[in-house]
Design a protein around this motif. Structure first.
Motif, PDB file in Angstrom:
ATOM      1  N   ASP A  78       3.373  -6.079   3.227  1.00 13.86           N
ATOM      2  CA  ASP A  78       4.348  -5.502   4.155  1.00 13.86           C
ATOM      3  C   ASP A  78       5.489  -4.770   3.455  1.00 13.86           C
ATOM      4  O   ASP A  78       6.409  -4.299   4.103  1.00 13.86           O
ATOM      5  N   THR A  85      -0.136   1.033   8.128  1.00  9.85           N
ATOM      6  CA  THR A  85       0.056   0.935   9.565  1.00  9.85           C
ATOM      7  C   THR A  85      -0.143  -0.523   9.955  1.00  9.85           C
ATOM      8  O   THR A  85      -0.654  -1.332   9.161  1.00  9.85           O
ATOM      9  N   GLU A  86       0.198  -0.873  11.173  1.00 14.04           N
ATOM     10  CA  GLU A  86       0.013  -2.253  11.622  1.00 14.04           C
ATOM     11  C   GLU A  86      -1.462  -2.654  11.555  1.00 14.04           C
ATOM     12  O   GLU A  86      -1.787  -3.757  11.115  1.00 14.04           O
ATOM     13  N   ASN A  87      -2.344  -1.766  11.971  1.00 10.61           N
ATOM     14  CA  ASN A  87      -3.776  -2.077  11.919  1.00 10.61           C
ATOM     15  C   ASN A  87      -4.280  -2.217  10.486  1.00 10.61           C
ATOM     16  O   ASN A  87      -5.080  -3.103  10.183  1.00 10.61           O
ATOM     17  N   PHE A  89      -2.443  -3.104   7.934  1.00  4.86           N
ATOM     18  CA  PHE A  89      -1.833  -4.347   7.455  1.00  4.86           C
ATOM     19  C   PHE A  89      -2.678  -5.544   7.888  1.00  4.86           C
ATOM     20  O   PHE A  89      -3.025  -6.405   7.071  1.00  4.86           O
ATOM     21  N   LYS A  90      -3.024  -5.596   9.173  1.00  4.44           N
ATOM     22  CA  LYS A  90      -3.831  -6.706   9.690  1.00  4.44           C
ATOM     23  C   LYS A  90      -5.194  -6.769   8.998  1.00  4.44           C
ATOM     24  O   LYS A  90      -5.673  -7.851   8.655  1.00  4.44           O
ATOM     25  N   TRP A 131       6.688 -11.148  11.106  1.00  7.34           N
ATOM     26  CA  TRP A 131       6.146  -9.792  10.966  1.00  7.34           C
ATOM     27  C   TRP A 131       6.008  -9.099  12.319  1.00  7.34           C
ATOM     28  O   TRP A 131       5.708  -7.915  12.373  1.00  7.34           O
ATOM     29  N   LEU A 133       3.677  -9.893  14.574  1.00  8.78           N
ATOM     30  CA  LEU A 133       2.249  -9.809  14.864  1.00  8.78           C
ATOM     31  C   LEU A 133       1.826 -10.977  15.759  1.00  8.78           C
ATOM     32  O   LEU A 133       2.396 -12.054  15.691  1.00  8.78           O
TER      33      LEU A 133
END
Length: 135
Positions: A78, A85-87, A89-90, A131, A133
Motif C-alpha cells: 500500500d 489500484t485497489e483491485n 492491491f487486493k 486499508w 477494504l
C-alpha cells in the motif's frame, strides 16, 4: 529470551505499520496504518496468541521467519510508490497470503495451522479495516 524473540519478531512485523511522522520524502511514499500504541498492543496480543501453538524454539523461529517475510512484503503493497489500484492491491495481497499459507502448511501441524489462521485472520481484519477494504 523467548519473549525477547517474540517482541523482536513482532517489532519487525509491525515496523511497516508505524505512525505517519516521517520525513516528507518518505511520507509521500509510505503508508502507515497502526499507531505506536496499537503496535505495542498487537505485539503483546500476538505473543500471547502464538503460545497456543506450543512451538519448540526451532519451530517458532521458522514460523516467525515465514510470517515476518510476508508481512514485510504485504506492508509494502500500500505504499504510494507502488501505485497499485485497489483491485491490483487486493490481487497482490491474495497472492502473498496464498504463498505464505502454502509455506506454513508445510511446517505447521493441522492444529497449529488452524491457530495461525485464526490469529492471522484477526490481524488481517484489522489491517483491512484500516486499508478501507472489505474482507
Amino acid at each position: 529470551m523467548t519473549y525477547l524473540k517474540y517482541a523482536l519478531a513482532l517489532a519487525i512485523l509491525l515496523t511497516s505499520f508505524s505512525v505517519q511522522s516521517q520525513d516528507y520524502d518518505k511520507k509521500t511514499r509510505v503508508v502507515k496504518i497502526f499507531t505506536p500504541e496499537e503496535k505495542d498492543n498487537l505485539q503483546v496480543w500476538f505473543h500471547d496468541e502464538i503460545k497456543k501453538m506450543n512451538f519448540n524454539e526451532e519451530e517458532q523461529d521458522e514460523y516467525l521467519s515465514v510470517v515476518n517475510y510476508y508481512i514485510v512484503k504485504i506492508a509494502r503493497l500500500d505504499d504510494k510508490d507502488q501505485d497499485l489500484t485497489e483491485n491490483e492491491f487486493k490481487k497482490e495481497l491474495n497472492i502473498l497470503i496464498n504463498r505464505q499459507n502454502a509455506e506454513l502448511i508445510e511446517i505447521l501441524t493441522n492444529d497449529q495451522y488452524e491457530i495461525h489462521s485464526d490469529i492471522y485472520g484477526r490481524f488481517l481484519k484489522a489491517a483491512f479495516k484500516r486499508w478501507g477494504l472489505n474482507d
